[in-house]
Design an enzyme around this catalytic site. Structure first.
Site, PDB file in Angstrom:
ATOM      1  N   LYS A 191       0.176  -1.386   0.180  1.00 23.86           N
ATOM      2  CA  LYS A 191       0.249  -0.103  -0.224  1.00 23.86           C
ATOM      3  C   LYS A 191       0.555   1.454  -0.340  1.00 23.86           C
ATOM      4  O   LYS A 191       1.520   2.054   1.157  1.00 23.86           O
ATOM      5  CB  LYS A 191      -0.725  -0.080   1.266  1.00 23.86           C
ATOM      6  CG  LYS A 191      -1.871   1.127   1.442  1.00 23.86           C
ATOM      7  CD  LYS A 191      -2.622   1.676   2.705  1.00 23.86           C
ATOM      8  CE  LYS A 191      -2.533   2.621   2.223  1.00 23.86           C
ATOM      9  NZ  LYS A 191      -3.128   3.439   3.610  1.00 23.86           N
ATOM     10  N   GLY A 193     -11.318   7.782   6.800  1.00 26.30           N
ATOM     11  CA  GLY A 193     -12.718   9.043   6.461  1.00 26.30           C
ATOM     12  C   GLY A 193     -13.396   8.579   7.512  1.00 26.30           C
ATOM     13  O   GLY A 193     -14.772   8.350   8.233  1.00 26.30           O
TER      14      GLY A 193
END
Length: 343
Positions: A186, A274
């Protein structure tokens, strides 16, 4: 009673002549109905189903016979296709690797490794993100994440959290590959510390270099469909747009652009950052995302293990909702139950 041995009654607004002496149970059978599925009102009074065989139909009776129907008048979808596939066969693939769970969880911010491992188990996640950090040379026997979360059972996804330029991110992942052989990674290259927003110029540069070196980068990015397409063009194997700033818990702030990214991508799209509640995770999946990555939403919950279970359920529910295909939105009301046969 008429001379021909019949009586006149009204059934659901229709006038009928039936044989005299019938009870309501017999009448239902004569009408081709299943008594066990009916409710009967006789002259404005409901007749208990247990007494239908005892109540005789009389001349002039006004009967309402009702049964339960689905809350709508559309046929149920059937046959083959994706909607008919069992839930446990709804797999997804990234860079040739196949997974069932669409929830990826982080391994930071937990009070200890035990809690982290319990949360991962409750989440059902098959992938966890791990930060690449220096070994504690002053205490080489200190507990390590691998002692609690087995990398042979759970896929480790090394990430570049805390990197603010392409060079440091590339260096980190080169070390990760050397340490554990990881190629599926990632990538995140941050612009500045206050918002932790991605620096897309540096992110694009790092993605291109890593892809040329044989890495398979899943890339954290802004919620911009143009930037997402460019990342895909230079070698990203998954696009991971933010829903809101990292660790904010604000939920998906721009559903429109996330949806546009999903529609335009040829690689998996996962909301990254988020998410604060289970409903946020469900929204991400209902937009058509292939998965959701989260850390703070679970780790900073009052009960992280319970929240992990909630997120698992939310991701599964959102995915099912997307596959089922939501109803169209209307400006005005539309009755759920059919009006035909209304009493």
């Amino acid at each position: 009673m008429h001379s021909d041995g019949t009586v006149s009654i009204t059934v659901n607004g229709e006038h009928k002549r039936v044989a005299a002496g019938l009870n309501l149970l017999q009448l239902a059978v004569e009408l081709g109905l299943s008594p066990e599925k009916l409710a009967v009102e006789r002259n404005l009074e409901v007749v208990p189903r247990s007494t239908l065989g005892e109540v005789i139909v009389e001349d002039g009776d006004d009967l309402e016979i009702v049964h339960f129907v689905g809350g709508g008048d559309h046929p149920v979808a059937g046959g083959g296709g994706d909607h008919a596939r069992p839930v446990d066969e709804d797999i997804w693939t990234v860079a040739g690797k196949t997974f069932r769970s669409r929830l990826i969880v982080g391994t930071g911010k937990y009070k200890d490794f035990e809690q982290n491992a319990a949360a991962v188990a409750a989440s059902g996640a098959e992938i966890v993100t791990v930060a690449v950090r220096r070994v504690n040379v002053s205490d080489p026997k200190a507990p390590m994440l691998t002692d609690y979360i087995d990398p042979k059972k759970i896929t480790y996804l090394p990430n570049t959290a805390g990197c603010f330029d392409a060079e440091s991110a590339i260096r980190t992942l080169r070390l990760a590959r050397e340490a554990g052989g990881w190629e599926l990674v990632k990538l995140e290259v941050l612009g500045e510390a206050r918002t932790l927003y991605p620096d897309m110029v540096e992110t694009l540069r790092a993605t291109e270099i890593l892809a040329k070196e044989g890495f398979l980068p899943m890339v954290y990015c802004v919620d911009d469909p143009i930037a997402a397409k460019r990342l895909e063009d230079v070698g990203a194997v998954a696009i991971m747009p933010l829903g809101a700033p990292i660790g904010s818990g604000l939920g998906i702030q721009n559903q429109v652009t996330i949806r546009l990214i999903v529609e335009g991508a040829k690689v998996p799209v996962l909301v990254d950052a988020g998410v604060g509640s289970a409903s946020d995770a469900a929204v991400a999946m209902e937009l058509g995302c292939d998965g959701v990555l989260m850390n703070t939403a679970i780790a900073e919950a009052k009960d992280p293990v319970m929240m992990a279970a909630a997120m698992k359920a939310a991701v599964e529910a959102g995915r099912l909702s997307y596959r089922a295909g939501r109803m169209g939105k209307r400006r005005y009301a539309d009755p759920s139950s059919p009006l035909a046969g209304l009493i």
